[in-house]
Design a protein around this motif. Structure first.
Motif, PDB file in Angstrom:
ATOM      1  N   SER A  86      -2.563  -2.932  -3.126  1.00 22.48           N
ATOM      2  CA  SER A  86      -1.721  -4.128  -2.966  1.00 22.48           C
ATOM      3  C   SER A  86      -0.250  -3.787  -2.759  1.00 22.48           C
ATOM      4  CB  SER A  86      -1.876  -5.046  -4.184  1.00 22.48           C
ATOM      5  OG  SER A  86      -1.445  -4.399  -5.365  1.00 22.48           O
ATOM      6  N   SER A  87       0.175  -2.581  -3.150  1.00 24.20           N
ATOM      7  CA  SER A  87       1.582  -2.198  -3.007  1.00 24.20           C
ATOM      8  C   SER A  87       1.911  -1.673  -1.620  1.00 24.20           C
ATOM      9  CB  SER A  87       1.933  -1.127  -4.050  1.00 24.20           C
ATOM     10  OG  SER A  87       1.200   0.072  -3.803  1.00 24.20           O
ATOM     11  N   GLN A  88       0.917  -1.512  -0.756  1.00 25.39           N
ATOM     12  CA  GLN A  88       1.159  -0.966   0.576  1.00 25.39           C
ATOM     13  C   GLN A  88       1.914  -1.962   1.458  1.00 25.39           C
ATOM     14  OE1 GLN A  88       0.158   2.285   1.513  1.00 25.39           O
ATOM     15  NE2 GLN A  88      -0.337   2.439  -0.670  1.00 25.39           N
ATOM     16  N   THR A  89       2.773  -1.434   2.320  1.00 28.14           N
ATOM     17  CA  THR A  89       3.548  -2.288   3.231  1.00 28.14           C
ATOM     18  C   THR A  89       2.970  -2.303   4.640  1.00 28.14           C
ATOM     19  OG1 THR A  89       5.037  -0.436   3.723  1.00 28.14           O
ATOM     20  CG2 THR A  89       5.670  -1.924   1.933  1.00 28.14           C
ATOM     21  N   PHE A  90       1.998  -1.447   4.911  1.00 32.29           N
ATOM     22  CA  PHE A  90       1.348  -1.380   6.217  1.00 32.29           C
ATOM     23  C   PHE A  90      -0.109  -1.779   6.049  1.00 32.29           C
ATOM     24  CE2 PHE A  90      -1.117   0.659   9.522  1.00 32.29           C
ATOM     25  CZ  PHE A  90      -0.309   0.652  10.651  1.00 32.29           C
ATOM     26  N   GLU A  91      -0.615  -2.624   6.955  1.00 36.91           N
ATOM     27  CA  GLU A  91      -2.005  -3.071   6.868  1.00 36.91           C
ATOM     28  C   GLU A  91      -2.831  -2.461   8.012  1.00 36.91           C
ATOM     29  OE1 GLU A  91      -4.072  -7.241   5.890  1.00 36.91           O
ATOM     30  OE2 GLU A  91      -3.232  -7.178   7.921  1.00 36.91           O
ATOM     31  N   TYR A 140     -16.167   9.076   7.454  1.00 39.95           N
ATOM     32  CA  TYR A 140     -15.674   9.340   8.799  1.00 39.95           C
ATOM     33  C   TYR A 140     -14.171   9.120   8.785  1.00 39.95           C
ATOM     34  CZ  TYR A 140     -15.827   9.800  13.865  1.00 39.95           C
ATOM     35  OH  TYR A 140     -15.661  10.272  15.145  1.00 39.95           O
ATOM     36  N   GLY A 141     -13.415   9.967   9.471  1.00 39.31           N
ATOM     37  CA  GLY A 141     -11.965   9.882   9.464  1.00 39.31           C
ATOM     38  C   GLY A 141     -11.457   8.494   9.805  1.00 39.31           C
ATOM     39  N   THR A 142     -10.540   7.988   8.974  1.00 39.54           N
ATOM     40  CA  THR A 142     -10.083   6.604   9.109  1.00 39.54           C
ATOM     41  C   THR A 142      -8.651   6.558   9.615  1.00 39.54           C
ATOM     42  OG1 THR A 142     -11.495   6.048   7.216  1.00 39.54           O
ATOM     43  CG2 THR A 142      -9.892   4.399   7.910  1.00 39.54           C
ATOM     44  N   PRO A 143      -8.414   5.928  10.769  1.00 41.03           N
ATOM     45  CA  PRO A 143      -7.053   5.828  11.294  1.00 41.03           C
ATOM     46  C   PRO A 143      -6.106   5.132  10.317  1.00 41.03           C
ATOM     47  CG  PRO A 143      -8.658   5.158  12.959  1.00 41.03           C
ATOM     48  CD  PRO A 143      -9.404   5.305  11.662  1.00 41.03           C
ATOM     49  N   ASP A 144      -4.844   5.486  10.403  1.00 41.22           N
ATOM     50  CA  ASP A 144      -3.769   4.900   9.598  1.00 41.22           C
ATOM     51  C   ASP A 144      -3.865   5.275   8.120  1.00 41.22           C
ATOM     52  OD1 ASP A 144      -2.756   3.598  11.902  1.00 41.22           O
ATOM     53  OD2 ASP A 144      -4.222   2.002  11.645  1.00 41.22           O
ATOM     54  N   MET A 145      -4.735   6.197   7.812  1.00 35.92           N
ATOM     55  CA  MET A 145      -4.808   6.759   6.459  1.00 35.92           C
ATOM     56  C   MET A 145      -5.378   8.180   6.565  1.00 35.92           C
ATOM     57  SD  MET A 145      -7.612   3.876   5.252  1.00 35.92           S
ATOM     58  CE  MET A 145      -7.904   4.544   3.635  1.00 35.92           C
ATOM     59  N   GLY A 154      -0.408   4.043   7.070  1.00 37.58           N
ATOM     60  CA  GLY A 154       0.627   4.129   8.091  1.00 37.58           C
ATOM     61  C   GLY A 154       0.240   5.089   9.190  1.00 37.58           C
ATOM     62  N   LYS A 155       1.004   5.067  10.270  1.00 34.06           N
ATOM     63  CA  LYS A 155       0.781   6.001  11.368  1.00 34.06           C
ATOM     64  C   LYS A 155       1.094   7.412  10.902  1.00 34.06           C
ATOM     65  CE  LYS A 155      -0.211   2.625  14.150  1.00 34.06           C
ATOM     66  NZ  LYS A 155      -1.641   2.372  14.473  1.00 34.06           N
ATOM     67  N   PHE A 156       0.232   8.343  11.254  1.00 32.35           N
ATOM     68  CA  PHE A 156       0.350   9.717  10.756  1.00 32.35           C
ATOM     69  C   PHE A 156       1.745  10.281  10.949  1.00 32.35           C
ATOM     70  CE2 PHE A 156      -0.016  14.337  11.487  1.00 32.35           C
ATOM     71  CZ  PHE A 156      -0.552  14.724  10.271  1.00 32.35           C
ATOM     72  N   GLU A 157       2.290  10.135  12.177  1.00 36.01           N
ATOM     73  CA  GLU A 157       3.584  10.742  12.490  1.00 36.01           C
ATOM     74  C   GLU A 157       4.754   9.984  11.882  1.00 36.01           C
ATOM     75  OE1 GLU A 157       2.630   7.774  15.731  1.00 36.01           O
ATOM     76  OE2 GLU A 157       1.539   9.244  14.508  1.00 36.01           O
ATOM     77  N   GLU A 158       4.514   8.791  11.373  1.00 31.41           N
ATOM     78  CA  GLU A 158       5.587   7.996  10.777  1.00 31.41           C
ATOM     79  C   GLU A 158       5.674   8.157   9.261  1.00 31.41           C
ATOM     80  OE1 GLU A 158       4.957   4.003  12.108  1.00 31.41           O
ATOM     81  OE2 GLU A 158       5.306   4.488  14.225  1.00 31.41           O
ATOM     82  N   ILE A 159       4.721   8.867   8.691  1.00 31.95           N
ATOM     83  CA  ILE A 159       4.739   9.190   7.263  1.00 31.95           C
ATOM     84  C   ILE A 159       5.340  10.587   7.121  1.00 31.95           C
ATOM     85  CG2 ILE A 159       3.311   9.621   5.226  1.00 31.95           C
ATOM     86  CD1 ILE A 159       1.307   7.603   6.363  1.00 31.95           C
ATOM     87  N   SER A 160       6.229  10.777   6.166  1.00 29.38           N
ATOM     88  CA  SER A 160       6.888  12.077   6.022  1.00 29.38           C
ATOM     89  C   SER A 160       5.883  13.164   5.666  1.00 29.38           C
ATOM     90  CB  SER A 160       7.969  12.013   4.942  1.00 29.38           C
ATOM     91  OG  SER A 160       7.381  11.928   3.651  1.00 29.38           O
ATOM     92  N   LEU A 161       6.197  14.381   6.074  1.00 29.92           N
ATOM     93  CA  LEU A 161       5.334  15.509   5.751  1.00 29.92           C
ATOM     94  C   LEU A 161       5.232  15.696   4.242  1.00 29.92           C
ATOM     95  CD1 LEU A 161       3.603  17.830   6.755  1.00 29.92           C
ATOM     96  CD2 LEU A 161       5.679  19.222   6.954  1.00 29.92           C
ATOM     97  N   ASP A 162       6.327  15.457   3.546  1.00 31.48           N
ATOM     98  CA  ASP A 162       6.295  15.567   2.078  1.00 31.48           C
ATOM     99  C   ASP A 162       5.283  14.597   1.474  1.00 31.48           C
ATOM    100  OD1 ASP A 162       8.178  17.557   2.001  1.00 31.48           O
ATOM    101  OD2 ASP A 162       9.866  16.236   1.536  1.00 31.48           O
ATOM    102  N   GLU A 163       5.201  13.385   2.026  1.00 30.22           N
ATOM    103  CA  GLU A 163       4.248  12.398   1.504  1.00 30.22           C
ATOM    104  C   GLU A 163       2.814  12.817   1.799  1.00 30.22           C
ATOM    105  OE1 GLU A 163       3.139   8.791  -0.482  1.00 30.22           O
ATOM    106  OE2 GLU A 163       4.876  10.115  -0.507  1.00 30.22           O
ATOM    107  N   HIS A 164       2.565  13.354   2.996  1.00 32.27           N
ATOM    108  CA  HIS A 164       1.228  13.868   3.307  1.00 32.27           C
ATOM    109  C   HIS A 164       0.838  14.968   2.312  1.00 32.27           C
ATOM    110  CE1 HIS A 164       0.395  11.681   6.959  1.00 32.27           C
ATOM    111  NE2 HIS A 164       1.496  12.096   7.544  1.00 32.27           N
ATOM    112  N   MET A 165       1.767  15.870   2.030  1.00 32.96           N
ATOM    113  CA  MET A 165       1.490  16.975   1.111  1.00 32.96           C
ATOM    114  C   MET A 165       1.254  16.457  -0.308  1.00 32.96           C
ATOM    115  SD  MET A 165       1.367  19.514   3.067  1.00 32.96           S
ATOM    116  CE  MET A 165       1.236  20.813   1.841  1.00 32.96           C
ATOM    117  N   ARG A 166       2.014  15.440  -0.684  1.00 30.44           N
ATOM    118  CA  ARG A 166       1.834  14.847  -2.026  1.00 30.44           C
ATOM    119  C   ARG A 166       0.424  14.268  -2.162  1.00 30.44           C
ATOM    120  NH1 ARG A 166       2.928   9.440  -3.768  1.00 30.44           N
ATOM    121  NH2 ARG A 166       3.115   9.324  -6.041  1.00 30.44           N
TER     122      ARG A 166
END
Length: 253
Positions: A186-191, A139-144, A89-101
């Motif tokens: 496979s459980s991801q909702t964003f491609e 190399y850093g991968t967008p959307d992840m 997902g887009k970095f700013e659209e994922i919650s900070l808690d999820e990033h920390m997890r």
């Protein structure tokens, strides 16, 4: 008899690795947060040892290591750090808690399990740690972004410990596959564009076989699949701007 302790063993790559090593005569230990799936896999593998835990829980990890290694004369031939989480997902659209997890499990959980396993590894001939890395650690991968950051950390820890623990006779390496067909993907909702462009061409069993190959060799990094192997080795010999251009091309919308 050789033994292997696998975190994230309840499904996907961890479960496939447990099945493969069990088939090849190793004693298998299973760790995961999913108690029901662990119990089913344990029964399938002839009542293999297992404990349901969170790899970020220090006391639980310490207790599990003592129990499993205590059944094997205090030794641990192979630790496979496979536990991990992913969120596209887009970095700013994922919650900070999820990033920390993501960072807590993929980096701190892996670091903690490795640190606490050191004494058992040191006591074992030909001991080895295999970390679950990723192509996104090249190399850093967008959307992840946070997942990619976690795999850069795994890569750095792997390289440092492989040098540092050489004096103890412990080899440390990682696996670097692109996208793998597992429940986590496979459980991801964003491609992400990279997934759409490159596809998902590896199965969990392919990675399990790479774990086996790594257990028989001494590579620090093991890129998986011809597609990513070419990209990996090209990245070792080409200037950084060219690598960035290639990644931008792969990840364009």
């Amino acid at each position: 008899m050789d033994n292997i302790l696998i975190s994230g063993a309840a499904s996907g790559i961890g479960a496939a690795t447990a099945r493969l090593f069990h088939q090849r005569g190793w004693k298998v230990g299973l760790l995961d947060v999913n108690a029901e799936a662990l119990a089913r896999l344990s029964a399938e593998l002839g009542n293999a040892w297992f404990v349901a835990l969170d790899v970020t829980d220090r006391a639980a990890v310490n207790e599990a290591l003592a129990d499993f290694c205590g059944k094997h004369q205090g030794q641990l031939r192979l630790l496979f750090n496979c536990a991990g989480v992913l969120r596209f997902g887009k970095f700013e659209e994922i919650s900070l808690d999820e990033h920390m997890r993501i960072l807590n499990i993929n980096v701190l959980g892996l670091l903690q399990l490795t640190y606490l396993a050191f004494g058992y590894l040191k006591a074992t001939a030909n001991a080895q740690v295999i970390n679950m890395g990723s192509a996104s650690g090249l190399y850093g991968t967008p959307d992840m972004a946070s997942y990619s950051a976690s795999k850069f950390a795994v890569r750095g820890l792997t390289e440092a410990l492989d040098l540092e623990w050489e004096r103890h006779g412990i080899r440390v390496g990682d696996l670097m596959p692109p996208f793998v067909r597992t429940p986590m993907v496979s459980s991801q909702t964003f491609e992400p564009p990279a997934l759409r462009r490159l596809g998902v061409n590896l199965a969990a069993e392919d990675i399990a076989e790479a774990v086996w190959q790594q257990s028989q060799g001494a590579a620090v990094h093991r890129p998986i699949s011809l597609q990513f192997s070419l990209l990996y080795w090209l990245g070792q010999i080409t200037p950084a701007p060219l690598t960035r251009w290639m990644m931008a091309l792969i990840n364009r919308p």
